[in-house]
Design an enzyme around this catalytic site. Structure first.
Site, PDB file in Angstrom:
ATOM      1  N   HIS A 229       0.844  -1.202   0.000  1.00 53.26           N
ATOM      2  CA  HIS A 229       0.000   0.000   0.000  1.00 53.26           C
ATOM      3  C   HIS A 229       0.882   1.256   0.000  1.00 53.26           C
ATOM      4  CE1 HIS A 229      -3.150   2.780   0.957  1.00 53.26           C
ATOM      5  NE2 HIS A 229      -3.968   1.920   1.567  1.00 53.26           N
TER       6      HIS A 229
ATOM      7  N   GLU B 163      -0.757   1.260  -5.697  1.00 54.68           N
ATOM      8  CA  GLU B 163      -0.488   0.079  -4.891  1.00 54.68           C
ATOM      9  C   GLU B 163      -0.417  -1.184  -5.741  1.00 54.68           C
ATOM     10  OE1 GLU B 163      -3.471   0.101  -1.758  1.00 54.68           O
ATOM     11  OE2 GLU B 163      -3.734   2.259  -2.100  1.00 54.68           O
TER      12      GLU B 163
END
EC number: 5.1.3.15
Length: 303
Positions: free
Chosen positions: A170, A275
């Site tokens: 992330h 991400e």
């Protein structure tokens, strides 16, 4: 963790050391001839990376980000595992899984032949993890800090049954000018639009992605290489994904940022998340005694 003991076992003179950080978190500080970086053993998380040739850090961590054991740190490269987003089996469970909330154990710190530094950390199933997810596993993250950066997350299935996981790296990228920023490489890819009024509405990307409002999208069938053009910091960030055909792009925009206690009101202007993930329809099935690695390489091109 005992930083003195960790330094005795894993420290590298003049290159890598363990220190106690804010809130009592255990930090790993790296300074080699090629780059500097900061990691924490909580969540096996990378917090900062800057090659010696770069003018700015690659990653963003806000001033209000949590520095408390057991709370997620918004910024750097959090590890989302064993589910990405809401757990489909139980939407009330913690978003993005539990791996980023637990303490990981260092298993390797070494200097590589090219002068880069490699760090490996591990999270193994125990009574605490089984209370959140009733399976046996060993999860490893390997982070290599050099002229470029690599992050690899490997799941080892120690269970008697097939493990089904969704997961993600992330990454929060520091940016200089959100208005002029472009995410390149997604043209023609379909995406699920979680910021739209019609949740999960499928749309096709036309051209490069700019940000003019909240963005919360899962792109599917994406190319392995993407880039972020940021004229504000005079650079392009290259992202090379491995074993991933889905990608999440997220920016909370004004109202959502104001509602988050761990972001300043204006922090949404300072980052974009692009991400490398296995999410949505990309569910990974790992057989007993099998393993799967999700990885990404990052490079800064100064313009």
């Amino acid at each position: 963790m005992d930083c003195s003991a960790l330094n005795a076992e894993f420290g590298i003179p003049d290159t890598l050391r363990f220190v106690e950080g804010r809130g009592g978190l255990t930090m790993i500080e790296i300074a080699n001839p090629l780059a500097t970086a900061t990691l924490t053993t909580q969540g096996g998380q990378l917090l900062a990376y800057r090659p010696r040739t770069a003018r700015n850090d690659l990653l963003f961590v806000g001033e209000r980000a949590h520095r408390t054991p057991g709370l997620e740190i918004k910024g750097g490269v959090p590890i989302c595992w064993p589910w990405f987003g809401r757990d489909p089996a139980d939407p009330e469970r913690v978003i993005h899984g539990f791996a980023r909330l637990f303490e990981w154990s260092p298993t390797l710190c070494e200097t590589c032949a090219d002068g880069s530094t490699r760090v490996r950390m591990r999270l193994v199933s125990d009574a605490r993890t089984r209370s959140a997810w009733p399976h046996d596993f060993a999860l490893e993250v390997e982070i290599r800090v050099g002229a470029t950066l690599s992050v690899a997350l490997t799941t080892h299935n120690l269970d008697a049954s097939v493990l089904h996981v969704t997961q993600g790296l992330h990454a929060y990228f520091r940016i200089g000018d959100l208005a002029r920023l472009r995410v390149e490489g997604l043209d023609g890819c379909s995406y699920l639009d979680y910021a739209a009024d019609a949740r999960e509405r499928v749309v096709v990307q036309a051209g490069d992605l700019g940000v003019t409002g909240e963005v919360n999208r899962i792109y599917e069938s994406v190319p392995s290489r993407l880039s972020i053009l940021d004229p504000g910091l005079g650079r392009r960030i290259w992202i090379q994904g491995h074993n991933s055909r889905t990608c999440v792009v997220w920016n909370p925009w004004i109202e959502s940022a104001r509602a988050m206690e761990d972001l300043d009101d204006d922090d949404y202007r300072r980052f974009i998340c692009v991400e490398t993930v296995n999410a949505a329809s990309e569910v990974i099935a790992i057989p007993p005694e099998g393993a799967f690695t999700l990885a990404a390489d990052y490079r800064i091109e100064e313009l």
